[in-house]
Design a protein around this motif. Structure first.
Motif, PDB file in Angstrom:
ATOM      1  N   LEU A  13       0.858  -1.177   0.000  1.00 48.49           N
ATOM      2  CA  LEU A  13       0.000   0.000   0.000  1.00 48.49           C
ATOM      3  C   LEU A  13       0.896   1.228   0.000  1.00 48.49           C
ATOM      4  CD1 LEU A  13      -2.828   1.345   0.267  1.00 48.49           C
ATOM      5  CD2 LEU A  13      -2.549   1.141   2.748  1.00 48.49           C
ATOM      6  N   ALA A  14       0.809   2.020  -1.063  1.00 45.66           N
ATOM      7  CA  ALA A  14       1.652   3.207  -1.193  1.00 45.66           C
ATOM      8  C   ALA A  14       1.012   4.366  -0.443  1.00 45.66           C
ATOM      9  CB  ALA A  14       1.847   3.556  -2.668  1.00 45.66           C
ATOM     10  N   ARG A  20      -6.510   4.500   5.382  1.00 44.15           N
ATOM     11  CA  ARG A  20      -6.342   3.531   4.298  1.00 44.15           C
ATOM     12  C   ARG A  20      -5.801   2.205   4.826  1.00 44.15           C
ATOM     13  NH1 ARG A  20      -4.773   8.408   1.238  1.00 44.15           N
ATOM     14  NH2 ARG A  20      -6.563   8.879  -0.106  1.00 44.15           N
ATOM     15  N   LYS A  21      -4.944   2.252   5.829  1.00 46.11           N
ATOM     16  CA  LYS A  21      -4.480   1.008   6.452  1.00 46.11           C
ATOM     17  C   LYS A  21      -5.668   0.254   7.069  1.00 46.11           C
ATOM     18  CE  LYS A  21       0.070   2.863   7.741  1.00 46.11           C
ATOM     19  NZ  LYS A  21       0.928   3.268   8.884  1.00 46.11           N
ATOM     20  N   ASP A  22      -6.545   0.992   7.747  1.00 46.79           N
ATOM     21  CA  ASP A  22      -7.712   0.358   8.356  1.00 46.79           C
ATOM     22  C   ASP A  22      -8.600  -0.281   7.294  1.00 46.79           C
ATOM     23  OD1 ASP A  22      -6.848   1.175  10.852  1.00 46.79           O
ATOM     24  OD2 ASP A  22      -8.159   2.928  10.931  1.00 46.79           O
ATOM     25  N   LEU A  23      -8.747   0.377   6.151  1.00 44.36           N
ATOM     26  CA  LEU A  23      -9.547  -0.190   5.063  1.00 44.36           C
ATOM     27  C   LEU A  23      -8.892  -1.459   4.521  1.00 44.36           C
ATOM     28  CD1 LEU A  23     -10.559   3.063   3.142  1.00 44.36           C
ATOM     29  CD2 LEU A  23     -12.078   1.585   4.462  1.00 44.36           C
ATOM     30  N   MET A  24      -7.585  -1.431   4.322  1.00 49.95           N
ATOM     31  CA  MET A  24      -6.883  -2.621   3.843  1.00 49.95           C
ATOM     32  C   MET A  24      -6.987  -3.765   4.837  1.00 49.95           C
ATOM     33  SD  MET A  24      -5.506  -2.720   0.815  1.00 49.95           S
ATOM     34  CE  MET A  24      -4.301  -4.042   1.031  1.00 49.95           C
ATOM     35  N   ASN A  25      -6.947  -3.436   6.116  1.00 49.27           N
ATOM     36  CA  ASN A  25      -7.009  -4.476   7.139  1.00 49.27           C
ATOM     37  C   ASN A  25      -8.320  -5.256   7.090  1.00 49.27           C
ATOM     38  OD1 ASN A  25      -4.468  -3.775   8.056  1.00 49.27           O
ATOM     39  ND2 ASN A  25      -5.209  -2.500   9.739  1.00 49.27           N
ATOM     40  N   TYR A  31       0.139  -7.519   3.782  1.00 45.92           N
ATOM     41  CA  TYR A  31       0.617  -6.403   2.969  1.00 45.92           C
ATOM     42  C   TYR A  31       1.508  -5.547   3.846  1.00 45.92           C
ATOM     43  CZ  TYR A  31      -2.399  -3.072   5.413  1.00 45.92           C
ATOM     44  OH  TYR A  31      -2.967  -2.273   6.364  1.00 45.92           O
ATOM     45  N   ARG A  32       2.205  -4.634   3.223  1.00 46.97           N
ATOM     46  CA  ARG A  32       2.954  -3.643   4.002  1.00 46.97           C
ATOM     47  C   ARG A  32       2.744  -2.268   3.386  1.00 46.97           C
ATOM     48  NH1 ARG A  32       9.240  -3.235   2.534  1.00 46.97           N
ATOM     49  NH2 ARG A  32       9.326  -4.342   0.541  1.00 46.97           N
ATOM     50  N   ILE A  72       1.173  -2.965  -6.313  1.00 48.12           N
ATOM     51  CA  ILE A  72       1.218  -1.677  -5.617  1.00 48.12           C
ATOM     52  C   ILE A  72      -0.146  -1.013  -5.698  1.00 48.12           C
ATOM     53  CG2 ILE A  72       2.430   0.502  -5.370  1.00 48.12           C
ATOM     54  CD1 ILE A  72       4.240  -1.984  -5.137  1.00 48.12           C
ATOM     55  N   ILE A  73      -0.606  -0.505  -4.564  1.00 44.27           N
ATOM     56  CA  ILE A  73      -1.905   0.157  -4.482  1.00 44.27           C
ATOM     57  C   ILE A  73      -1.695   1.606  -4.072  1.00 44.27           C
ATOM     58  CG2 ILE A  73      -4.155   0.190  -3.327  1.00 44.27           C
ATOM     59  CD1 ILE A  73      -3.572  -2.846  -2.684  1.00 44.27           C
TER      60      ILE A  73
END
Length: 202
Positions: A13-14, A20-25, A31-32, A72-73
């Motif tokens: 995740l760029a 956005r981290k919370d959404l990815m979680n 991911y990192r 890459i996002i």
């Protein structure tokens, strides 16, 4: 759906955004995060869509060049008031600016152009899109605005609110197909793209 016949080493995740981290979680994927170092100021764009799309693409591209085998996002969001997509509403960064933004938003429709860019350099895959969402603010008193800003501290949020928390109290309506678009990254579209890489969701 056509599955891409390519392999990838990891998902990145760029972004340094906690939202956005919370959404990815939510997706339960490994991911990192790597924060891209780009200039986020406008470069002659006259519509919020164009600025959001360029920034999302550049964020992903910077990291994709460093990690060509990774997915890459990148994502970016630009806010604007009705009939004025050329007047970008940025992050307030201070309490006084947040109060001023919310006073200007009071009683108005505020739109959000949220761009997503997914890139995989090794295969040449790149897909960049823009999703939209908008909110109708109720008429807000200065007392309500000051109380809200003090409690929610939305100083790093375009439009000066956090819809996932107390910001919901500021609205008459929320209009759009995917609420995560308002939060900063269109997750329905992201999931569709990730499935093309063979990633099982759920």
């Amino acid at each position: 759906m056509t599955i891409l016949t390519t392999s990838f080493s990891e998902i990145i995740l760029a972004s340094s955004s906690q939202t956005r981290k919370d959404l990815m979680n939510r997706l339960g994927l490994d991911y990192r995060c790597i924060s891209p170092d780009i200039d986020e100021s406008a470069q002659g764009e006259i519509h919020a869509d164009d600025l959001a799309k360029r920034l999302a693409f550049e964020k992903a591209q910077v990291i994709a060049k460093q990690y060509p085998n990774a997915i890459i996002i990148g994502s970016d969001q630009v806010a604007w008031r009705e009939y004025a997509p050329q007047d970008f509403i940025g992050k307030p960064l201070s309490i006084e600016n947040a109060i001023q933004q919310l006073q200007a938003n009071s009683g108005k429709n505020v739109f959000f152009s949220t761009a997503l860019s997914v890139q995989h350099c090794a295969s040449g895959f790149e897909h960049t899109l823009v999703e939209h969402y908008h909110v109708k603010f109720r008429d807000l008193s200065r007392t309500e605005i000051k109380r809200y800003v003090e409690k929610d501290q939305p100083l790093h949020c375009a439009g000066s609110f956090k819809c996932e928390s107390l910001g919901i109290t500021l609205f008459e309506q929320m209009i759009g197909q995917d609420q995560t678009t308002l939060m900063g990254m269109p997750m329905i579209q992201l999931c569709e793209i990730l499935r093309k890489f063979g990633i099982q969701l759920p």
